[in-house]
Design an enzyme around this catalytic site. Structure first.
Site, PDB file in Angstrom:
ATOM      1  N   GLU A 287      39.623  46.509  81.046  1.00 12.46           N
ATOM      2  CA  GLU A 287      41.266  46.638  80.381  1.00 12.46           C
ATOM      3  C   GLU A 287      41.625  47.193  81.598  1.00 12.46           C
ATOM      4  OE1 GLU A 287      38.814  50.558  78.056  1.00 12.46           O
ATOM      5  OE2 GLU A 287      39.034  49.112  76.151  1.00 12.46           O
ATOM      6  N   ASP A 361      31.797  47.743  70.751  1.00  8.85           N
ATOM      7  CA  ASP A 361      32.670  48.699  71.377  1.00  8.85           C
ATOM      8  C   ASP A 361      32.003  50.356  70.049  1.00  8.85           C
ATOM      9  OD1 ASP A 361      33.458  51.242  73.447  1.00  8.85           O
ATOM     10  OD2 ASP A 361      35.880  50.166  72.906  1.00  8.85           O
ATOM     11  N   GLU A 389      33.311  58.847  69.988  1.00 10.97           N
ATOM     12  CA  GLU A 389      35.109  58.769  70.238  1.00 10.97           C
ATOM     13  C   GLU A 389      35.329  57.789  68.421  1.00 10.97           C
ATOM     14  OE1 GLU A 389      35.293  56.018  73.001  1.00 10.97           O
ATOM     15  OE2 GLU A 389      37.143  54.689  71.739  1.00 10.97           O
TER      16      GLU A 389
HETATM   17  C1  BDP Z   1      36.803  52.402  75.209  1.00  9.78           C
HETATM   18  C2  BDP Z   1      36.731  54.079  74.713  1.00  9.78           C
HETATM   19  C3  BDP Z   1      38.133  53.540  76.090  1.00  9.78           C
HETATM   20  C4  BDP Z   1      36.914  53.702  77.540  1.00  9.78           C
HETATM   21  C5  BDP Z   1      36.255  52.318  77.432  1.00  9.78           C
HETATM   22  C6  BDP Z   1      35.226  52.355  78.126  1.00  9.78           C
HETATM   23  O1  BDP Z   1      38.085  53.896  73.952  1.00  9.78           O
HETATM   24  O2  BDP Z   1      38.715  55.496  76.805  1.00  9.78           O
HETATM   25  O3  BDP Z   1      37.742  53.255  78.088  1.00  9.78           O
HETATM   26  O4  BDP Z   1      35.765  52.365  76.099  1.00  9.78           O
HETATM   27  O5  BDP Z   1      34.083  52.491  77.969  1.00  9.78           O
HETATM   28  O6  BDP Z   1      35.327  52.737  73.659  1.00  9.78           O
HETATM   29  O7  BDP Z   1      35.605  51.521  79.608  1.00  9.78           O
END
Ligand code: BDP
Length: 692
Positions: A287, A361, A389
């Site tokens: 990401e 996720d 989340e």
């Molecule tokens: C996702 C979240 C994000 C996190 C990412 C992670 O939306 O904010 O940075 O995972 O785990 O679920 O790195």
């Protein structure tokens, strides 16, 4: 009753119980001096005095019947006389024994450990026995943690905000540290220790390089000092490119000797301030985060370079497996497996691979991540998300131990039947030395710590499961309810039942039958199955549900992405066959025709609609049940939970209506009887985001 005390409430027990306990708790003997021994004394004085309603006598030696003796063979001559050394050594410095003993003809309860932190854990255990009104006669309790690292991951930013945090601001007040250390930090460490959590990653995995600056390290050291008596070690998330940002180097290439030297020096600096520093957590090449890939290096190159810097000091690297680079035709559910499996056996001995429970996720429900059945030579550490989340933030009552139990019990078949995730991670299958479990924390500056009073139970449950991944959710819920809301068995049972049912209900009204990732983009609160505007295909809801005129769901079998082949046989074949795939994962693995008959005899469309309705019905019933408990729970917490349950009902209805209206545009079938008609048109839901 604002919830600040969490499960460490110590209000006085009923008279009858006090009478039963008093002969066992006449005095407290904690010999020796150290910050941890002082913490034990303080906790037991507060706890025992509170529970019994009279101040417990602190004695220097055994001078009467009914003493509680706590310590290690080194800190306490009395404990040494019990000759438990051999056994205690086998249990390790965090294990403990609680035993009814006789010394010099006097009755006592001994809490003994090879380490002071183990003795502290034993003290909390004794208090829990009393808080939950268990007998104290003939105690013979032997405990040791099944996992070595039991760690909270805080996604806290240096500006005090928390990524995916729903309980206020960060608990770490960076601007006043190190000069002032809030009492709250100590209470946080107490709460962690009470359930055996022994590590805390202070900052967000999307890390700011500045956390490793001299200025911040002094602040981190002050936090570590506050946590130390409670056995909670501090860890940091690092930014892979920190040698460039902080050190002014032209590269962060893990194989460049100047880069490795920078990290070695940084590690030396950290350990000079924090001798028991735990190590690094790393989100790399994920990401948008920097990582070894920029230099055409591998995950193992990156992790091992950092591991080499920490190894001389005993630190570890927790390297995250949350990587998913889009390629044409790729399936995100197989991405981490494809990128990391080739490195099995290639990581240094002080590296753990931190893998989310599911392959996508933190969805309300996912099958277990296939890496858990695929890396026998790697120390795998699951990452659970305690903060909700994708599960209604801190507005929805959902007891996550149910989800985690399902995950831990999943059979990977890696070494034949019975190769459950729990056995993969606790070392019983592969005998790895370093084991652990991470949980993304749900704590914040809210007075009650977690926003929702019931979200405290998820912090509690995470700690209990990290201590023993085989614990039953019912037992955890029973403990927690009795320690927080009520000791009345009938009332407790009603609350426990609500908690145990809550997870399945949430899945019903959010993502039943294997649906996933259909939340509103960005904030992830509320439904948006129509979302298709993100530039990356796998950041769109339509990528995950693939609704069309024929049916619904992601074909991950050989006729589709074949991500199912990441699993071992026979579970792979079980998932791959639509007739044997558990219905809870049906739309995860299959594109299913709208008229396909499920086990209920109903068509997919009808069943889907009825599941959403069932979820709504549960929330309504839970509200009624909670209202009926009004005179059994303090007014403050009762009202606060009731307010949250009202939001949960509104949201469940919204989920049902928005999702069904949208899928109806493909299914072109009427809602079956028993499913309520939506209040608005699809257009309304598509243009209005649910507010939290
Ligand atoms: C996702 C979240 C994000 C996190 C990412 C992670 O939306 O904010 O940075 O995972 O785990 O679920 O790195």
């Amino acid at each position: 009753e604002d919830g600040y005390r969490l499960w460490l409430r110590y209000d006085s027990l009923p008279k009858q119980t006090v009478e039963r306990y008093r002969p066992h708790v006449a005095s407290l003997v904690v010999q020796g001096r150290s910050p941890t021994l002082a913490a034990i004394r303080e906790e037991l004085v507060a706890g025992l005095s509170g529970l019994l309603g009279t101040k417990v006598a602190v004695a220097a030696d055994l001078d009467r019947d009914g003493a509680i003796i706590v310590g290690t063979p080194r800190s306490s001559p009395l404990i040494a006389r019990l000759r438990l050394d051999h056994l205690l050594r086998a249990l390790g410095p965090e294990g403990y024994i609680i035993r009814s003993v006789r010394l010099d003809g006097r009755r006592a309860i001994a809490i003994a450990s090879d380490g002071e932190v183990g003795a502290l854990y034993g003290a909390f255990h004794l208090l829990r026995l009393m808080q939950t009104v268990q007998p104290l006669d003939d105690l013979d309790i032997v405990e040791r943690p099944r996992l070595r690292l039991r760690i909270l991951n805080h996604w806290d930013n240096l500006d005090g905000s928390i990524e995916r945090g729903y309980a206020g601001r960060s608990l770490w007040n960076w601007s006043e540290l190190p000069a002032r250390v809030d009492q709250r930090l100590r209470d946080y460490a107490r709460a962690c220790a009470s359930v055996g959590i022994n590590g805390s990653v202070l900052n967000n995995v999307n890390a700011d390089a500045r956390i490793l600056s001299a200025e911040y390290l002094r602040k981190v050291a002050a936090i570590a000092d506050a946590f130390r008596p409670y056995g909670v070690r501090v860890y940091l998330s690092i930014r892979f490119s920190a040698p460039m940002e902080l050190g002014g180097l032209p590269t962060a290439d893990p194989l460049d000797p100047t880069v490795a030297a920078w990290w070695r020096q940084k590690a030396d600096e950290i350990y000079s301030l924090i001798p028991d520093f735990g190590g690094f957590l790393v989100k790399a090449d994920s990401e948008g985060q920097p990582g070894p890939r920029t230099y055409r290096r591998t995950h193992a190159d990156g992790a091992n370079m950092l591991a080499a810097a920490l190894a001389p000091h005993g630190g570890v690297v927790m390297w995250r497996a949350f990587v998913y680079d889009p390629k044409p035709g790729y399936d995100r559910a197989a991405a981490a497996y494809d990128s990391l499996k080739p490195f099995d056996g290639k990581f240094a001995p002080n590296v753990l691979l931190q893998v989310k429970n599911g392959p996508i996720d933190f969805q309300p429900r996912e099958p277990f991540h296939p890496l858990f059945g695929a890396m026998p030579k790697t120390q795998l550490m699951p990452e659970l998300q305690i903060t909700q989340e994708y599960l209604g933030f801190s507005n929805h009552l959902v007891f996550l131990a149910m989800m985690w139990r399902e995950f831990l019990d999943s059979d990977t078949y890696a070494e034949g039947p019975g190769s459950t995730v729990a056995k993969v991670i606790d070392g019983s299958l592969y005998g790895q030395r370093l084991t652990g479990m991470a949980g993304v924390a749900n704590t914040g500056s809210d007075r009650n710590w977690t926003g929702h009073h019931f979200a405290q139970a998820n912090w509690y449950a995470f700690g209990r499961l990290a201590w023993d991944p085989n614990l039953a959710p019912r037992r955890i819920a029973e403990e927690w309810v009795r320690m927080t809301f009520t000791r009345d068995p009938a009332t407790a049972e009603r609350i426990v039942r609500m908690m145990l049912e809550s997870y399945e209900a949430l899945v019903d009204y959010m993502t039943p039958l294997g649906l996933h990732h259909i939340m509103w983009p960005g904030h992830h609160y509320g439904p948006a199955p129509w979302w298709d505007k993100a530039e990356r295909p796998d950041w769109n809801s339509v990528y995950y549900h693939r609704a069309d005129a024929r049916g619904l769901g992601f074909d991950r079998t050989a006729t589709g992405s074949d991500a199912v082949s990441c699993y071992n046989p026979p579970i792979r074949d079980l998932f791959a066959n639509i007739a044997t795939c558990p219905e809870k994962f049906l739309l995860w693995f299959h594109h299913v025709p709208w008229d396909y008959r499920l086990l209920s005899g109903r068509t997919l469309w009808d069943e889907l609609a009825l599941r959403y309705q069932r979820g709504v019905d549960w929330v309504r019933a839970a509200r009624k049940e909670w209202d009926a408990l009004a005179d059994r729970i303090d007014a403050e917490r009762h009202a606060e939970v009731a307010r949250k349950l009202a939001i949960q009902e509104r949201d469940a209805v919204w989920w049902r209506d928005a999702v069904l209206l949208y899928f109806q545009t493909f299914a072109k079938r009427p809602l079956p009887p028993g499913v309520e008609r939506p209040a608005h048109t699809l257009d309304f839901y598509m243009t209005t985001s649910l507010k939290w």
